[in-house]
Write an enzyme that holds these catalytic residues in place. Sequence first.
Site, PDB file in Angstrom:
ATOM      1  N   HIS A 149      32.632  39.458  53.916  1.00  0.00           N
ATOM      2  CA  HIS A 149      33.851  39.393  53.518  1.00  0.00           C
ATOM      3  C   HIS A 149      34.392  38.298  53.053  1.00  0.00           C
ATOM      4  O   HIS A 149      34.681  37.924  51.730  1.00  0.00           O
ATOM      5  CB  HIS A 149      34.733  39.887  55.076  1.00  0.00           C
ATOM      6  CG  HIS A 149      36.247  40.109  54.580  1.00  0.00           C
ATOM      7  ND1 HIS A 149      36.782  40.995  53.503  1.00  0.00           N
ATOM      8  CD2 HIS A 149      37.597  38.998  55.416  1.00  0.00           C
ATOM      9  CE1 HIS A 149      38.363  40.688  53.571  1.00  0.00           C
ATOM     10  NE2 HIS A 149      38.301  38.977  54.469  1.00  0.00           N
TER      11      HIS A 149
ATOM     12  N   HIS B 156      38.946  31.757  54.283  1.00  0.00           N
ATOM     13  CA  HIS B 156      40.163  32.246  54.516  1.00  0.00           C
ATOM     14  C   HIS B 156      40.337  32.627  56.119  1.00  0.00           C
ATOM     15  O   HIS B 156      41.529  32.548  56.949  1.00  0.00           O
ATOM     16  CB  HIS B 156      40.710  33.149  53.773  1.00  0.00           C
ATOM     17  CG  HIS B 156      40.290  34.391  53.465  1.00  0.00           C
ATOM     18  ND1 HIS B 156      39.158  34.980  52.913  1.00  0.00           N
ATOM     19  CD2 HIS B 156      40.492  35.611  54.454  1.00  0.00           C
ATOM     20  CE1 HIS B 156      38.834  36.602  53.431  1.00  0.00           C
ATOM     21  NE2 HIS B 156      40.302  36.895  53.955  1.00  0.00           N
TER      22      HIS B 156
ATOM     23  N   GLU C 261      41.871  32.014  61.677  1.00  0.00           N
ATOM     24  CA  GLU C 261      42.384  33.472  62.272  1.00  0.00           C
ATOM     25  C   GLU C 261      41.363  34.386  63.545  1.00  0.00           C
ATOM     26  O   GLU C 261      41.883  34.469  64.162  1.00  0.00           O
ATOM     27  CB  GLU C 261      43.065  34.424  61.238  1.00  0.00           C
ATOM     28  CG  GLU C 261      43.824  35.838  61.853  1.00  0.00           C
ATOM     29  CD  GLU C 261      44.551  36.391  60.121  1.00  0.00           C
ATOM     30  OE1 GLU C 261      45.282  36.753  60.445  1.00  0.00           O
ATOM     31  OE2 GLU C 261      43.556  36.337  59.691  1.00  0.00           O
ATOM     32  N   ASP C 262      40.362  34.147  62.992  1.00  0.00           N
ATOM     33  CA  ASP C 262      38.943  35.022  63.789  1.00  0.00           C
ATOM     34  C   ASP C 262      37.959  33.927  64.769  1.00  0.00           C
ATOM     35  O   ASP C 262      37.646  35.291  65.634  1.00  0.00           O
ATOM     36  CB  ASP C 262      38.863  35.757  62.764  1.00  0.00           C
ATOM     37  CG  ASP C 262      39.119  36.918  61.593  1.00  0.00           C
ATOM     38  OD1 ASP C 262      39.930  36.802  62.486  1.00  0.00           O
ATOM     39  OD2 ASP C 262      39.411  36.972  60.519  1.00  0.00           O
TER      40      ASP C 262
ATOM     41  N   ASP D  79      41.285  38.650  48.613  1.00  0.00           N
ATOM     42  CA  ASP D  79      41.184  39.032  50.443  1.00  0.00           C
ATOM     43  C   ASP D  79      41.735  40.815  50.245  1.00  0.00           C
ATOM     44  O   ASP D  79      40.147  41.966  50.899  1.00  0.00           O
ATOM     45  CB  ASP D  79      41.685  38.237  51.299  1.00  0.00           C
ATOM     46  CG  ASP D  79      41.749  39.127  52.236  1.00  0.00           C
ATOM     47  OD1 ASP D  79      40.651  39.404  53.700  1.00  0.00           O
ATOM     48  OD2 ASP D  79      43.036  38.388  53.345  1.00  0.00           O
TER      49      ASP D  79
ATOM     50  N   ASP E 112      47.921  57.318  26.055  1.00  0.00           N
ATOM     51  CA  ASP E 112      47.484  56.086  25.732  1.00  0.00           C
ATOM     52  C   ASP E 112      46.752  55.552  27.812  1.00  0.00           C
ATOM     53  O   ASP E 112      46.267  54.981  27.631  1.00  0.00           O
ATOM     54  CB  ASP E 112      47.937  55.120  25.747  1.00  0.00           C
ATOM     55  CG  ASP E 112      49.575  55.367  27.205  1.00  0.00           C
ATOM     56  OD1 ASP E 112      49.388  56.314  27.473  1.00  0.00           O
ATOM     57  OD2 ASP E 112      50.707  54.382  27.467  1.00  0.00           O
TER      58      ASP E 112
END
Length: 487
Positions: A49, A73, A77-78, A139, A260
């Site tokens: 990821h 990133h 958090e994890d 992300d 278009d």
Amino acid sequence: MSATLEQIIDQVKENDPKADITLLRLAYDFAIKAHQNQTRKSGEKYIQHPLQTALTLAKIRSDLNMVIAGLLHDVSEDTNHKIEDIEKDFGKEIAFLVNGVTKLGKIKYRGAERYVESLKKMFIAMAEDIRVIIIRFADRLHNLETLDSLPLEKRQRIAQESMEIYAPIADLLGIWYFKNKIGDLCFKHLYPEEYKKLEYRYLIEQKFENKQFIEKTKKIITPHLKKENIKFEINGRFKGLHSIFLKMQRKDRPFSEIYDVFALRIVVDSIADCYKTIGIIHSIWKPKSHRFKDYIAIPKPNGYRALHTTVFGPNGKVTEFQVLTKDMYEESLYGIAAHWYYKGRTVQLEHQPRWIQDILNIMKQTKDNKEFVSNIKLSVFQDRIFVFTPKGDVIDLPEGATAIDFAYAVHTEIGNKCVGVLINDKISSLDISLKSGDSIEIITEKNRKKPGKDWLRLAKTPHARAKIKTAIKKDSGSALKRFIKWK
Ligand code: MN
């Protein structure tokens, strides 16, 4: 398809052959360790990821710090790593970016509240440093690409949020790359049947019919361009499935009547060649009236520049041509992200787009969430027009704006003292919707103190409406004071 560190390095080097990738390698080791025991819902190793996120960032020509922040990133958090750890190893700027992305991800509320909260967070982040949003897009893009392994309800919630918030913001920022990819993925998950049908038609058109058509057109136009010494590249440009779907709904027309769906894009060397090329196209094929658009002289609000024209092309087929330079082409793909690439990687954008300031003002002015959303929709998620002051300054306004909105956009006093308007040198009524390119002169009267009563009805922008309300309040206040004095 898995992404690798080598792919990221190759892309970074392609963007900037002199890039120092020491820190990038360190970030990779850091992320590998931090995520080593994690897997994604799909069963894949978690590290895929952040790798995919970083690769996307490199592909859209982001600066190296953004690519590194993309790798890191999800670390804080994890995993057990704190932002301070990142700052120690990678410096303030990267830590700031990682922290910004992490904060964006933390949304407390559910339902309608959630929508407002994430919108607000996006805009605050945008005003602080727009790079945070771009990392968040990368992300989110990978999350959407791997949505299949999530339960239906969660899948739909993420797709819905992305469609309502991410796609329009990508459009505002002029990042065609994200707008199209995010829009199409959301469409696929929210309207699976319509998606399949459209995809089928689309592939047939794209693969067979249009390929031949492009070849034929190329053959016709090439000698003309060569004669004028214009260097060019010509290719087909296909509208995203999601945009086609929206247009079919908006115009209530079947696929076969959307003209278009595809356009021919001609990329040339200079602006002068853009105009020459349009001249050549018009001399070969008859232009459809009112369909020539000069976004070079007046760029779209998101910065998009090109010349567009629609002609009765080969086989009498109504065909759109888009003519632009190579720089304009890169900018149209990567929008604001491309600016770092071209303008020597300056950290902050010199000029924020005006609408970011507009949104911050709306946030300050409105407490009620419903009102906030409708104001945002009114002034931002809508097409904007450009009009001119008598001195030639450009004022941008949402579509449908009137002379009153214009007056207040220029100055509050001009709004309050406005008694009439000249649109393109003609006396006009104050309730007419302005058009892009109009030149507007407000007629003021020195002694006029307050706006007309019906102006709240005529003003379309939250800005003008707020100013009118204040002026009316103030005035009734002073009238009351005069009354008391007199008594
Ligand atoms: Mn993530």
